[in-house]
Design an enzyme around this catalytic site. Structure first.
Site, PDB file in Angstrom:
ATOM      1  N   ASN A   1      -2.412   3.025 -12.319  1.00 45.01           N
ATOM      2  CA  ASN A   1      -3.210   2.624 -13.481  1.00 45.01           C
ATOM      3  C   ASN A   1      -3.989   3.848 -13.955  1.00 45.01           C
ATOM      4  O   ASN A   1      -4.991   4.217 -13.353  1.00 45.01           O
ATOM      5  CB  ASN A   1      -4.147   1.480 -13.065  1.00 45.01           C
ATOM      6  CG  ASN A   1      -5.128   1.104 -14.156  1.00 45.01           C
ATOM      7  OD1 ASN A   1      -4.976   1.527 -15.307  1.00 45.01           O
ATOM      8  ND2 ASN A   1      -6.127   0.318 -13.802  1.00 45.01           N
TER       9      ASN A   1
ATOM     10  N   GLU B   1      -8.348  -6.543  -6.070  1.00 46.17           N
ATOM     11  CA  GLU B   1      -9.181  -5.350  -6.229  1.00 46.17           C
ATOM     12  C   GLU B   1     -10.645  -5.722  -6.111  1.00 46.17           C
ATOM     13  O   GLU B   1     -11.253  -6.163  -7.112  1.00 46.17           O
ATOM     14  CB  GLU B   1      -8.936  -4.713  -7.598  1.00 46.17           C
ATOM     15  CG  GLU B   1      -7.509  -4.270  -7.827  1.00 46.17           C
ATOM     16  CD  GLU B   1      -7.431  -3.158  -8.863  1.00 46.17           C
ATOM     17  OE1 GLU B   1      -6.917  -2.099  -8.529  1.00 46.17           O
ATOM     18  OE2 GLU B   1      -7.920  -3.350  -9.985  1.00 46.17           O
TER      19      GLU B   1
ATOM     20  N   SER C   1      -9.896   2.497  -4.679  1.00 50.92           N
ATOM     21  CA  SER C   1     -10.051   3.757  -3.940  1.00 50.92           C
ATOM     22  C   SER C   1      -8.898   4.044  -2.975  1.00 50.92           C
ATOM     23  O   SER C   1      -9.112   4.577  -1.885  1.00 50.92           O
ATOM     24  CB  SER C   1     -11.399   3.785  -3.207  1.00 50.92           C
ATOM     25  OG  SER C   1     -12.475   3.744  -4.134  1.00 50.92           O
TER      26      SER C   1
HETATM   27  P1  PGA Z   1      -9.252   3.409  -8.187  1.00 54.85           P
HETATM   28  O1  PGA Z   1      -8.929   2.288  -9.282  1.00 54.85           O
HETATM   29  O2  PGA Z   1      -7.984   3.618  -7.386  1.00 54.85           O
HETATM   30  O3  PGA Z   1      -9.636   4.626  -8.969  1.00 54.85           O
HETATM   31  O4  PGA Z   1     -10.347   2.898  -7.328  1.00 54.85           O
HETATM   32  C1  PGA Z   1      -8.103   1.202  -8.990  1.00 54.85           C
HETATM   33  C2  PGA Z   1      -7.988   0.296 -10.177  1.00 54.85           C
HETATM   34  O5  PGA Z   1      -8.986   0.074 -10.868  1.00 54.85           O
HETATM   35  O6  PGA Z   1      -6.911  -0.243 -10.467  1.00 54.85           O
END
Ligand code: PGA
Length: 254
Positions: free
Chosen positions: A9, A164, A210
């Site tokens: 993403n 998430e 993350s």
């Molecule tokens: P991140 O975002 O890997 O930067 O924490 C994940 C997401 O929001 O899909």
């Protein structure tokens, strides 16, 4: 057996030129990795160009959002039919959409229905906020989000869910693999309540928040976790490739 799925993403990052450079850097090596579905979700404006760059490869594309109406006076929005032929997947209900753009469960539900009608595969995002987590409300929050998003939806074989936890997104503070596995198990039970065990055992549920090349291994060792939705780390070719490679290696031996 559920095919693991890693989706990048990109959020509101990468100009068209940066997008082209990043895709060129990754395509050949990403294409060669077997046993994992690989999805890139760049900004809308790069979709058509990237589509051409990856033609003939095993890489798939996803959009980051979509309106639920087919057409009309919705300045700045993109409809399901505009995405057909450009991408296979569409991220829906991301916590940033819910938080910054006021997307309710009702809107997410409309979007899920519209995506499935158009033949697009939703990556439906759910997850609890920090205070909800601290109050022990994770089970209730994710179960409610799943059920409301899928209200009135017939068994969605094409659905992918991304768990998430909001407090883990972009913070460098991921969930533990065990915690994520437990919550994903809860989400799978909610799917079983809606559609039965057989469908629940087929739907892929990712972890997101993350994820990096340094921690992906722990998540992929978990039996309920079928891949990852990767934000920040998907903008670096070597990071993303390593995440996909490790997923392929770990899920293969399981
Ligand atoms: P991140 O975002 O890997 O930067 O924490 C994940 C997401 O929001 O899909």
């Amino acid at each position: 057996m559920r095919l693991p799925i890693i989706a990048g993403n990109w959020k509101m990052n990468a100009t068209l030129k940066e997008a082209i450079d990043l895709v060129r850097e990754m395509t050949e090596r990403l294409d060669r990795i077997k046993g994992v579905e690989k999805v890139l979700c760049p900004p809308f404006i790069s979709l058509a160009t990237i589509k051409e760059l990856i033609t003939g490869s095993s890489i798939k594309l996803g959009a980051q959002n979509m309106h639920f109406e087919e057409r009309g006076a919705y300045t700045g929005e993109i409809s399901p039919s505009m995405l057909i032929g450009l991408c296979d997947f569409v991220i829906l209900g991301h916590s940033e959409r819910r938080h910054y753009f006021g997307e309710s469960d009702e809107v997410v539900n409309k979007k899920v229905k519209a995506a499935l009608r158009a033949g697009l595969k939703p990556i439906l995002c759910v997850g609890e906020r920090l205070e909800e987590n601290e109050m022990g409300r994770t089970r209730e929050v994710v179960t409610t989000q799943v059920k409301l998003a899928l209200s009135g939806v017939s068994p969605p074989e094409e659905l992918v869910i991304a768990y998430e936890p909001v407090w883990a997104i972009g913070t460098g503070r991921p969930s533990t693999p065990e915690q994520a596995n437990d919550t994903i198990g809860i989400i799978r039970s909610a799917i079983a309540e809606l559609y039965g065990e057989a469908i629940a055992s087929e739907i892929r549920i990712q972890y997101g928040g993350s994820v990096t090349s340094g921690n992906i291994g722990g998540f992929m060792q978990q039996p309920e976790i079928d891949g990852a939705l990767v934000g920040g780390a998907s903008l670096k070719a070597e990071e993303f490739l390593s995440i996909v490679e490790q997923t392929a290696a770990i899920k293969k031996v399981r």
